[in-house]
Design a protein around this motif. Structure first.
Motif, PDB file in Angstrom:
ATOM      1  N   ASP A  52     -32.054 -23.602  -2.275  1.00 23.26           N
ATOM      2  CA  ASP A  52     -33.286 -23.176  -1.597  1.00 23.26           C
ATOM      3  C   ASP A  52     -33.753 -24.337  -0.737  1.00 23.26           C
ATOM      4  O   ASP A  52     -34.032 -25.430  -1.243  1.00 23.26           O
ATOM      5  N   THR A  58     -38.950 -20.724   2.703  1.00 22.17           N
ATOM      6  CA  THR A  58     -37.840 -21.133   1.847  1.00 22.17           C
ATOM      7  C   THR A  58     -36.648 -20.281   2.238  1.00 22.17           C
ATOM      8  O   THR A  58     -36.711 -19.052   2.224  1.00 22.17           O
ATOM      9  N   ALA A  73     -32.606 -19.446   1.602  1.00 20.66           N
ATOM     10  CA  ALA A  73     -31.486 -19.568   0.669  1.00 20.66           C
ATOM     11  C   ALA A  73     -30.262 -19.973   1.483  1.00 20.66           C
ATOM     12  O   ALA A  73     -29.731 -19.191   2.263  1.00 20.66           O
TER      13      ALA A  73
END
Length: 154
Positions: free
Chosen positions: A87, A94, A96
């Protein structure tokens, strides 16, 4: 690890050259599956693989849950995910970051990383200037000690 093949160095004759005029082979990308048993818990293992013309190449190895707290880089960076999911917090979002993806962050932009699972990434610090001849790869235990990192102040 950075392998340099200069005149006079013994090399595996079948391996071919590892560096030359204006280029250098960098090995150790993707980071090993194992970490130094003395590495700090809760933080990724950070190893400088090489310093080249305009770039420093760094291996980041995370255990699940490891965090690289809010910090800024003094130069633009490119983080390339190679194993696991990380992350990546930047700009109030945020993201991934999964294998095969990379994120480019401008100099001095605050960001943080947290591994969802065991993970590895390669960090390219884009210094933009030629670097002096690098020493042997150096283990670095804490991100705040890296010269291109500016820790966030609470």
């Amino acid at each position: 690890m950075d392998v340099e093949g200069r005149a006079g160095d013994e090399q595996d004759p079948g391996a071919g050259p590892r560096s030359g005029d204006g280029w250098r082979m960098v090995e150790g990308l993707g980071a090993p599956d194992s970490r130094d048993p003395h590495s700090e818990t809760g933080k990724p293992e950070v190893r400088v693989l090489t310093r080249g013309d305009g770039v420093t190449v760094v291996s980041l190895t995370f255990r699940a849950g490891d965090v690289m707290a809010d910090h800024r880089a003094a130069a633009p960076i490119l983080v390339v995910a190679e194993r696991g999911t990380i992350d990546f917090g930047v700009g109030g979002q945020t993201i991934a970051l999964a294998p095969g993806q990379a994120i480019n962050v401008a100099a001095r932009v605050p960001h943080r990383l947290e591994a969802r699972q065991d993970a590895a990434a390669t960090l390219l610090v884009l210094t933009g200037a030629p670097a002096p001849e690098p020493p042997a790869p150096e283990p670095v235990a804490f991100v705040g000690r890296l010269p291109w990192v500016i820790p966030e102040r609470g």
